[in-house]
Design a protein around this motif. Structure first.
Motif, PDB file in Angstrom:
ATOM      1  N   ARG A 467      33.271  42.796  48.000  1.00 52.40           N
ATOM      2  CA  ARG A 467      33.389  41.416  48.452  1.00 52.40           C
ATOM      3  C   ARG A 467      33.130  40.441  47.302  1.00 52.40           C
ATOM      4  O   ARG A 467      33.803  39.412  47.178  1.00 52.40           O
ATOM      5  N   GLU A 468      32.148  40.739  46.465  1.00 57.34           N
ATOM      6  CA  GLU A 468      31.867  39.876  45.313  1.00 57.34           C
ATOM      7  C   GLU A 468      33.070  39.816  44.379  1.00 57.34           C
ATOM      8  O   GLU A 468      33.461  38.742  43.918  1.00 57.34           O
ATOM      9  N   LEU A 469      33.660  40.980  44.093  1.00 59.02           N
ATOM     10  CA  LEU A 469      34.815  41.015  43.197  1.00 59.02           C
ATOM     11  C   LEU A 469      36.006  40.307  43.823  1.00 59.02           C
ATOM     12  O   LEU A 469      36.821  39.693  43.126  1.00 59.02           O
ATOM     13  N   ALA A 470      36.107  40.368  45.149  1.00 56.86           N
ATOM     14  CA  ALA A 470      37.213  39.731  45.859  1.00 56.86           C
ATOM     15  C   ALA A 470      36.990  38.250  46.079  1.00 56.86           C
ATOM     16  O   ALA A 470      37.850  37.577  46.665  1.00 56.86           O
ATOM     17  N   GLY A 471      35.840  37.731  45.645  1.00 57.73           N
ATOM     18  CA  GLY A 471      35.554  36.320  45.861  1.00 57.73           C
ATOM     19  C   GLY A 471      35.414  35.974  47.329  1.00 57.73           C
ATOM     20  O   GLY A 471      35.669  34.829  47.730  1.00 57.73           O
ATOM     21  N   GLY A 472      35.039  36.959  48.147  1.00 55.83           N
ATOM     22  CA  GLY A 472      34.851  36.736  49.568  1.00 55.83           C
ATOM     23  C   GLY A 472      36.101  36.896  50.400  1.00 55.83           C
ATOM     24  O   GLY A 472      36.043  36.790  51.631  1.00 55.83           O
ATOM     25  N   ASP A 473      37.249  37.178  49.782  1.00 53.53           N
ATOM     26  CA  ASP A 473      38.500  37.316  50.518  1.00 53.53           C
ATOM     27  C   ASP A 473      38.512  38.651  51.272  1.00 53.53           C
ATOM     28  O   ASP A 473      38.462  39.710  50.641  1.00 53.53           O
ATOM     29  N   PRO A 474      38.607  38.626  52.614  1.00 54.74           N
ATOM     30  CA  PRO A 474      38.544  39.888  53.378  1.00 54.74           C
ATOM     31  C   PRO A 474      39.688  40.847  53.059  1.00 54.74           C
ATOM     32  O   PRO A 474      39.481  42.058  52.974  1.00 54.74           O
ATOM     33  N   ARG A 475      40.898  40.308  52.875  1.00 51.19           N
ATOM     34  CA  ARG A 475      42.039  41.181  52.597  1.00 51.19           C
ATOM     35  C   ARG A 475      41.870  41.867  51.240  1.00 51.19           C
ATOM     36  O   ARG A 475      42.127  43.076  51.099  1.00 51.19           O
ATOM     37  N   ALA A 476      41.430  41.120  50.251  1.00 52.96           N
ATOM     38  CA  ALA A 476      41.211  41.717  48.932  1.00 52.96           C
ATOM     39  C   ALA A 476      40.051  42.700  48.967  1.00 52.96           C
ATOM     40  O   ALA A 476      40.067  43.724  48.265  1.00 52.96           O
ATOM     41  N   THR A 477      39.032  42.408  49.762  1.00 51.03           N
ATOM     42  CA  THR A 477      37.908  43.337  49.903  1.00 51.03           C
ATOM     43  C   THR A 477      38.387  44.668  50.459  1.00 51.03           C
ATOM     44  O   THR A 477      38.024  45.742  49.959  1.00 51.03           O
TER      45      THR A 477
END
Length: 643
Positions: A467-477
Motif C-alpha cells: 500500500r505504501e508503494l502504491a501510494g494508497g491506491d487499492p488497485r495498484a496495491t
C-alpha cells in the motif's frame, strides 16, 4: 459483492469500510499502524481534522520535524495551518501539540496520560472532547517516530479517539549496504534514508564491497568530491533521525601489529568525522584469516591460525575503540563483523575474540548460516555465549548477490525469526538487494520486526508495504501483491529455499487441478473462471504497477521481471482458454495450448538488466509453479476427437 470488493483484500476492505461510512453511523475501530505499536487504547468518539488546524510546537522542537508535520497535514487535505505559541483549552478548530515530554505544553496536552519513557519512545493521543492531537516524544527521535505514526493516521481525516504508547524493542534497526556487485548510487542511498524514516528504522551502514576507498585502497583518503557526497548522505541521515555508520574493510591487506595501519584507520575516521559521521564500523568478513599479511604479525602473534587471528583482530579493534573514545567521549561504540560471522559454534577464533575484545565493541552475526532459514531464541543465546555479548544480527535477506538468487527479486515478507529475539539481540540490520526500491518490501518487515517482534505479522506488514508503494491506491496495491507472490521464494546457499515460491498462486492452481480431477461440471466451470481472473490479474499487474507506484524507480529496477510477468500472465490466460475449450470438447483447445507454450518460452528468455546484480541470468517468475502448470495443462483434460 462486486468483483473489486472481492479482490481488494481483507485489510484494504476493512480500511475502506471504516473510513467511508457516514460519520453518524461510524464506529471507531483500532487503526492499522506499522510497525505495530507497543500499546494502543481506543477511546470514545472520533475527531475530524477539517481544513484548518492550529499547530503548537513546544520550544526547542526540531524545525525539520515541525515542517514534516506541516507537509503531512497538507497532503492529508489541511489547507490552513496556524502556528500558535500555546495550546487552547477548548479550541474551535483542531489543534496539534508536539514536542518532547519535558515541555510543559506537551505535558498539559497529555491531560494526565502517562507518557512512554523509553528511548525513542513516544505517546500520541487523539482527544475529540479537547479537539486536540498530541505528539509527545520521550526524546527527539521518539517525537520523529510519533510524526511517522501521524503520517499513517492523517489520510483518513476522521481519527478515532485513542492513546498510543510506543517504543522500539531493539535499539538498532535498519540496513547495511554490504552486498557484492553494483552498489547503490548516492541518489538511491538518499531515497533509502527517506524510506527508513517511514518505517521507524534508525541505522544505515555504508559498507559497499565495491567502494575501493573502503576496501582495496582503505588507507588512501577519499577524493574531495566523494567526501562531499558522503557529507550529503550524513545530512540526509540526520534529517531522517537515522545513524549514518561508516564501515571500512581493511582485512585483505591490514598488518594488525603495525602502528601505521592503526593510524591510517584513525585518519580515515577523522576525515569522516569532519563531514558529520560519528559512528564507525570495521568489517573483517570474507577474508583469509589463517595467514598473515605482514612479517610483523608473525613476529608479534606467532604462527598464523584462527586463534592468532582472533587475538590480533581484537587488539587492533580495541585500539580503534580507545581512539574513538579519546576523540569523542560521547561516541557510540565501534561495530565489527568477525571473519567467522556465521553460526555460533565454539571455535579457537571465537574463543580468542571473546577473550580479548573490548566488551564495548558491538559484534555482528549472520545467524545460524550465511543465509539462515530461521533464527530462534536459543540460536541467539548460543551466539551471545560464543561472542561474549549480545550480538547485532546481520540478516542476509533480501540480498541477491549469490548464485542461487540469479534472476530473482526477493519479495517475500520477513519471516521465520522468532518472537522474543529482542531479548537476545541488540538489533537487526538487513543486507538488501542491489535493487534499492524493491528491497524496501522485505526491509519494511525487518524494521517492523525489530520495532515490535512480539506483535509482528508478516502478511499484514506485506500488505502495508504494498500500500505504501502504491501510494494508497487499492488497485495498484492488489497488483503489487500479485507481483510479490511471483517472487516469494527465498533461497539459501543450499538447494532448499527457506520460503516457498508463489504460495497464493500455487494454492489456486492446485485448486484447479483438484477440481478438474474430482469436481462436477459446475465446480469445474467455477474453478476455470477463477483461473481466468487470476490470469487477467497477472497479465495486467505490470502495467498497473508502472502507472501507479509512488516511486518510479521500483518499476525501473523491476523492469525485466514486470516484462516477464506480463508474458507469463498472457500464457496463463491462453492456458485457461485451452482448458475451458477442452472441457467443452472444442478443437480450439490445441491452439490455445500452443500459444501458451510460445508465450511461456518468450517469457523464460527475458534476461536480467546487465550488470545490475552480481549474477546476470534469465528472469524467474513463480518458477516451479506457473511454468509447471502451463506445461501440464494440455494433459489435464482428454484430447478432443478429430473423427
Amino acid at each position: 459483492m462486486t468483483r473489486r470488493a472481492r479482490r481488494i483484500g481483507l485489510p484494504l476492505l476493512a480500511a475502506t469500510l471504516l473510513f467511508s461510512t457516514p460519520l453518524a453511523a461510524q464506529v471507531a475501530t483500532r487503526p492499522a499502524i506499522f510497525p505495530a505499536p507497543t500499546d494502543v487504547a481506543l477511546g470514545t468518539g472520533t475527531l475530524t481534522l477539517g481544513r484548518t488546524v492550529s499547530l503548537v510546537a513546544a520550544p526547542g522542537t526540531d524545525p525539520a520535524t515541525v515542517a514534516l508535520v506541516e507537509r503531512i497535514l497538507k497532503k492529508g487535505g489541511v489547507t490552513t495551518i496556524t502556528p500558535a505559541r500555546r495550546a487552547t483549552r477548548n479550541p474551535a478548530q483542531v489543534q496539534i501539540v508536539l514536542g518532547t515530554t519535558d515541555a510543559a505544553s506537551v505535558r498539559d496536552a497529555l491531560a494526565g496520560t502517562t507518557p512512554d519513557t523509553n528511548a525513542e519512545g513516544y505517546t500520541l493521543t487523539v482527544a475529540p472532547l479537547a479537539n486536540t492531537i498530541t505528539l509527545a516524544g520521550h526524546d527527539a527521535d521518539g517525537l520523529f517516530h510519533a510524526v511517522q505514526t501521524l503520517r499513517q493516521l492523517v489520510p483518513h481525516t476522521t481519527l478515532p479517539a485513542l492513546t498510543i504508547r510506543d517504543h522500539p524493542a531493539m535499539p538498532v534497526r535498519g540496513t547495511i549496504e554490504g552486498f557484492y556487485g553494483t552498489p547503490w548510487t548516492m541518489a538511491e542511498r538518499e531515497r533509502h534514508l527517506d524510506f527508513l524514516a517511514t518505517v521507524k528504522a534508525n541505522t544505515y551502514v555504508y559498507s559497499p564491497k565495491d567502494d575501493p576507498f573502503a576496501r582495496a585502497r582503505w588507507r588512501d583518503p577519499y577524493p574531495a568530491a566523494t567526501l562531499t557526497q558522503l557529507r550529503a548522505l550524513a545530512v540526509a541521515a540526520k534529517r531522517n533521525h537515522v545513524d549514518f555508520v561508516y564501515a571500512i574493510s581493511p582485512g585483505p591487506s591490514v598488518c594488525f601489529s603495525a602502528p601505521a595501519d592503526a593510524q591510517a584507520l584513525d585518519a580515515k575516521f577523522d576525515a569522516l568525522r569532519g563531514i558529520g559521521v560519528h559512528r564507525f564500523y570495521v568489517a573483517l568478513d570474507d577474508i583469509e584469516y589463517k595467514k598473515w599479511n605482514c612479517d610483523a604479525d608473525q613476529a608479534t602473534y606467532g604462527a598464523s591460525g584462527a586463534a592468532a587471528a582472533g587475538k590480533a583482530q581484537a587488539l587492533l579493534l580495541n585500539a580503534v575503540q580507545a581512539s574513538l573514545t579519546r576523540r569523542d567521549p560521547q561516541a557510540p561504540p565501534l561495530i565489527m563483523v568477525p571473519t567467522e560471522y556465521y553460526d555460533a559454534k565454539e571455535t579457537p577464533y571465537k574463543a580468542a575474540l571473546r577473550e580479548y575484545l573490548d566488551p564495548k565493541v558491538v559484534v555482528q552475526w549472520t545467524g545460524t548460516d550465511v543465509v539462515p532459514p530461521a533464527i530462534s531464541i536459543p540460536d541467539a543465546k548460543t551466539a551471545t555465549k560464543a561472542f561474549g555479548r549480545k550480538t547485532l544480527l546481520w540478516d542476509n535477506y533480501p540480498v541477491n548477490d549469490y548464485a542461487q538468487t540469479t534472476g530473482r527479486l526477493l519479495l517475500a515478507p520477513y519471516a521465520r525469526r522468532e518472537a522474543g529475539l529482542s531479548g537476545e539481540l541488540t538489533g537487526i540490520l538487513s543486507n538488501p538487494m542491489n535493487q534499492e526500491a524493491p528491497s524496501r518490501i522485505a526491509v519494511t518487515g525487518v524494521a517492523a520486526f525489530a520495532w515490535n517482534d512480539r506483535n509482528y505479522d508478516p502478511d499484514l506488514t506485506q500488505v502495508f508495504a504494498a500500500r505504501e508503494l502504491a501510494g494508497g491506491d487499492p488497485r495498484a496495491t492488489d497488483a503489487l501483491l500479485t507481483f510479490f507472490d511471483t517472487q516469494h521464494i527465498a533461497p539459501t546457499f543450499g538447494s532448499q529455499p527457506w520460503q516457498e515460491q508463489a504460495p497464493r498462486l500455487h494454492a489456486l492452481l492446485n485448486h484447479v487441478r483438484d477440481t478438474l480431477a474430482n469436481g462436477d461440471a459446475d465446480a469445474r466451470r467455477a474453478a476455470l473462471a477463477d483461473l481466468v481472473r487470476a490470469a487477467d490479474d497477472l497479465a495486467a499487474a505490470p502495467d498497473t504497477i508502472r502507472a501507479a507506484v509512488s516511486d518510479p524507480t521500483f518499476a525501473a529496477q523491476s523492469r525485466p521481471w514486470l516484462d516477464a510477468t506480463a508474458l507469463w500472465g498472457r500464457a496463463l490466460r491462453q492456458t485457461a482458454a485451452g482448458l475451458t475449450a477442452a472441457s467443452e470438447a472444442s478443437p480450439a483447445a490445441a491452439g490455445y495450448f500452443a500459444t501458451a507454450g510460445d508465450l511461456a518460452t518468450q517469457a523464460a528468455t527475458i534476461q536480467s538488466i546487465p550488470g545490475a546484480t552480481r549474477f546476470d541470468g534469465p528472469i524467474k517468475i513463480a518458477d516451479g509453479v506457473l511454468d509447471a502448470f502451463i506445461a501440464e495443462a494440455p494433459k489435464m483434460v482428454a484430447p478432443t476427437s478429430t473423427r
